[in-house]
Design a protein around this motif. Structure first.
Motif, PDB file in Angstrom:
ATOM      1  N   LEU A  54       0.831  -1.206   0.000  1.00  0.00           N
ATOM      2  CA  LEU A  54       0.000   0.000   0.000  1.00  0.00           C
ATOM      3  C   LEU A  54       0.866   1.256   0.000  1.00  0.00           C
ATOM      4  O   LEU A  54       0.581   2.222  -0.718  1.00  0.00           O
ATOM      5  N   GLN A  55       1.944   1.247   0.777  1.00  0.00           N
ATOM      6  CA  GLN A  55       2.825   2.412   0.839  1.00  0.00           C
ATOM      7  C   GLN A  55       3.540   2.640  -0.489  1.00  0.00           C
ATOM      8  O   GLN A  55       3.674   3.779  -0.955  1.00  0.00           O
ATOM      9  N   LEU A  56       3.997   1.549  -1.111  1.00  0.00           N
ATOM     10  CA  LEU A  56       4.661   1.672  -2.407  1.00  0.00           C
ATOM     11  C   LEU A  56       3.680   2.184  -3.462  1.00  0.00           C
ATOM     12  O   LEU A  56       4.038   3.014  -4.313  1.00  0.00           O
ATOM     13  N   GLN A  57       2.446   1.714  -3.386  1.00  0.00           N
ATOM     14  CA  GLN A  57       1.420   2.169  -4.322  1.00  0.00           C
ATOM     15  C   GLN A  57       1.156   3.663  -4.154  1.00  0.00           C
ATOM     16  O   GLN A  57       1.034   4.408  -5.132  1.00  0.00           O
ATOM     17  N   GLU A  58       1.074   4.118  -2.898  1.00  0.00           N
ATOM     18  CA  GLU A  58       0.831   5.534  -2.643  1.00  0.00           C
ATOM     19  C   GLU A  58       2.014   6.394  -3.088  1.00  0.00           C
ATOM     20  O   GLU A  58       1.836   7.508  -3.590  1.00  0.00           O
ATOM     21  N   ASP A  59       3.250   5.877  -2.927  1.00  0.00           N
ATOM     22  CA  ASP A  59       4.443   6.646  -3.289  1.00  0.00           C
ATOM     23  C   ASP A  59       4.638   6.731  -4.802  1.00  0.00           C
ATOM     24  O   ASP A  59       4.988   7.792  -5.337  1.00  0.00           O
TER      25      ASP A  59
END
Length: 717
Positions: A54-59
């Motif tokens: 999720l964090q990689l997707q948001e970044d």
């Protein structure tokens, strides 16, 4: 200490009552609202794979497609959708766009097949459209649910007079229905709890004021506790689960009524002996206060142990319930005695039967049975719990939250239609992220990775890769063969899909599988870890509390063993009822934690009350068998009344229609009945009687004390 507290609250009763009322007004006026979340990703720490995805997707993919709602379109007559119908859907999408809540939703995207035509089901009767979430929208806040409600209103107006039926499902509409279901459940639970408490107290005491006492006191305590919990959540950044409001109602009324009963039964017993009201309040608080405080302390410790959980859902609910019990405990030790001393004998009006001590009651017979045959009593009661406990081994945890929605709500019915006509996983594609920072990845490697994902069990289709703007990450989407919130999807993501992604990731890259099934898989791993950490820590601290209360190193061990047996028996009986008889594939994964919270913690309450009375009887010079008989005779009615009321309040959860809450209500209700009527009433006093003097080693708190003779009782108030 508790006698001194009793003298203080009776002397300054008006000030004590006034201070509680003033505190409730101040907290009610200044505390923030208690809010909850339904975003399961907020419950996990950052080191889990689904959160890293999720964090990689948001970044890297801040503009990535994230479905917020799915529109399921049919003809009202159930017929085939014509070309005109399909054109009407396209027109509907255009008309709907300006009215969408821009904080939550983007434009409507009508699903298309490979050649750009509307994506119809094989029988041509259903098509669907997707509404992505707007940038920065979570889909789980109050604004999102407001927008979902507006969306449904607009759909109703736009389709009025047409032959089309359009229903909204997906993450945000399902969250809206879950919230509304929770509000309905909260109202039902609150009404049922109050009616039950008033009804049972009327049967027990036949007093108008005693019936109202818990309602008024807990109502006052509730506003203070809820405000304190909201402040704590704000200060420490805790995220409460959506069910916390319903559980708080039950805890406040159930536990509050329990502690009030612990005091009132002792007060009535002393009043029957001819004591003045104020003297009786002081005496009753002196005798019952230690048990109430120790019981409350054990419950608070059990709840606070959840701060060690890796899931924020439990890190939030543990302190919340601990705060609620702490405030309730303070009220039971100060506000209730102050009110009782103020009301005097009018507390029991209009009943006169309270003045007579029953000579040949049920509990006298039960007490005599335990005293005469402690071995047989322990064998039968312990054996019954052991048999039930065996079935706890068949507990199958389920993460299917959508199954907890009531039948007939729009999102549930629309999702059923969608899954009957399209791939079940199409409702929520699962993202797979490849972090290629510092790696030189070729198109061939990306296609090989895609092929490996497609060959994994449970995958119907793979789309992608979509490169990030800086070319350091790639995103794929998996359409699963199963509903993304189902247990089958979770098992496949946790096993073959993640195995395939990790093994096939191009050299120098890292692959992460996220989405809802990934979150559930990680929550399952977190729960397994919590069982190994939270339970032992809580048990150790409760053991310490029992050791300090009883001045014994022996009694705490068999008391905790009895509570553990009650926990396992409760889980086993719930498995029998829902999995074996009800045909459910599994029970909600949180159930063991909630059984631990209430059955273990409150079961310790009843054990403390019984063992404290048993010690008191032993100090009067009675042998272990007679002490056990007298303890059951005198403490039995209190435990029975408290157990029935608390079990009834938990059972009221079953009226909400939500299967998650129904199973929880059943488990907690039968659990309280087991620990009150089987464990505390029979197993604990029987074991203590069998062990005799050795149960109190090394403090030997059962030995008769050399005390000053009690003052002559005064019959005047």
């Amino acid at each position: 200490m508790f006698a001194a507290l009793g003298r203080f609250v009776t002397r300054f009763r008006w000030y004590v009552i006034g201070a509680w009322v003033l505190l409730a007004v101040i907290v009610g006026a200044t505390a923030p609202a208690l809010e909850s979340t339904q975003d399961n990703s907020e419950f996990l720490p950052d080191h889990y794979e689904s959160i890293q995805a999720l964090q990689l997707q948001e970044d890297k993919f801040s503009d990535a497609f994230s479905p917020g709602a799915i529109l399921v379109i049919e003809r009202e007559d159930g017929g085939t959708l014509t070309a005109d119908d399909q054109a009407a859907v396209a027109g509907l999408a255009q008309e709907l766009a300006p009215t969408l809540g821009k904080k939550t939703f983007q434009q409507v995207v009508v699903a298309q097949n490979e050649v750009g035509e509307p994506n119809l089901s094989e029988d041509g009767t259903v098509m669907f459209a997707v509404i992505p979430l707007a940038d920065g929208a979570t889909g789980y806040d109050a604004a999102a649910f407001d927008d979902a409600e507006k969306l449904r209103d607009e759909l109703g107006e736009l389709t009025e007079g047409s032959d089309l039926e359009v229903r909204a499902t997906g993450a945000v509409p399902q969250g809206l229905d879950s919230q509304e279901s929770g509000e309905d459940t909260l109202l039902i639970v609150a009404i049922a709890t109050v009616v039950l408490i008033v009804g049972l107290l009327a049967l027990i005491f036949r007093s108008v004021l005693i019936c109202l006492l818990p309602i008024v006191v807990v109502g006052l305590v509730s506003s203070i506790a809820t405000g304190a919990i909201a402040w704590a959540n704000d200060i420490f950044g805790l995220k409460a689960d959506a069910s916390v409001q319903q559980i708080l109602v039950v805890v406040l009324y159930g536990v509050g009524t329990d502690y009030i009963l612990f005091f009132l039964f002792r007060h009535r017993e002393r009043m029957r002996q001819g004591a003045a009201v104020k003297d009786s309040v002081v005496y009753s608080l002196d005798r019952a206060g230690e048990a109430i405080a120790s019981a409350g302390g054990a419950v608070i410790v059990a709840f606070m142990a959840l701060i060690l959980s890796s899931l924020s859902i439990f890190r939030a609910i543990g302190p919340a319930l601990a705060i609620a019990v702490f405030v309730t405990l303070l009220a039971a030790l100060t506000l209730v005695p102050a009110v009782v001393s103020l009301l005097g004998k009018a507390l029991f009006w209009p009943s006169k039967s309270w003045q007579k001590e029953p000579k040949h009651g049920t509990f006298v017979k039960l007490g005599n049975t335990v005293g005469r045959r402690p071995g047989l009593t322990a064998l039968v009661s312990g054996g019954a719990m052991t048999i039930l406990a065996i079935f706890a081994l068949s507990f199958n945890p389920s993460f299917d939250f959508n199954s907890s929605l009531p039948e007939g709500v729009e999102s549930t019915e629309a999702m059923k239609t969608f899954q009957e006509h399209f791939s079940a996983g199409a409702a929520e594609p699962v993202p797979v992220l490849v972090d290629a920072e510092g790696a030189d990845v070729t198109p061939t490697q990306l296609e090989e990775f895609k092929a490996a994902l497609g060959d994994a069990k449970g995958v119907d289709q793979v789309t992608g890769p979509l490169p990030s703007s800086d070319g350091t990450a790639y995103q794929y989407y998996l359409t699963l063969a199963d509903d993304p919130v189902s247990d089958a999807a979770q098992d496949n993501v946790d096993g073959p899909i993640r195995d395939a992604a990790h093994a096939a990731a191009p050299e120098g890259t890292e692959a992460y599988v996220g989405g809802t099934p990934g979150i559930f898989a990680d929550m399952s791993a977190a729960m397994a870890r919590d069982y190994k950490v939270v339970f032992p820590v809580a048990a150790a601290v409760i053991l310490l509390i029992l050791a300090l209360l009883l001045r014994s190193l022996v009694a705490p061990w068999f008391l905790m063993a009895a509570v553990g047996l009650g926990f396992a028996a409760t889980l086993g009986l719930t498995v029998i009822a829902f999995q074996f008889i009800g045909g459910e594939s599994g029970l909600i994964f949180m159930l063991p934690i909630y059984i631990y919270l209430f059955v273990t913690a409150l079961g310790t309450d009843y054990n403390i009350l019984m063992i404290a009375r048993l010690r008191e009887e032993a100090r009067e010079g009675r042998d272990p068998h007679s002490a056990a008989a007298q303890a059951v005779t005198h403490a039995g009615p209190t435990i029975a009344a408290a157990g029935v009321i608390l079990a009834g309040t938990f059972a009221s959860l079953m009226l909400g229609g939500n299967t998650l809450i129904v199973s929880m209500g059943f488990a907690l209700a039968v659990g309280i009945l087991i620990v009150s009527f089987v464990m505390s009433m029979f197993f604990t006093p029987a074991l203590t009687s069998l062990l005799g003097h050795a149960a109190w080693w090394p403090g030997h708190g059962d030995e008769k004390r050399d005390e000053e003779p009690e003052k002559e009782l005064s019959p005047t108030a």
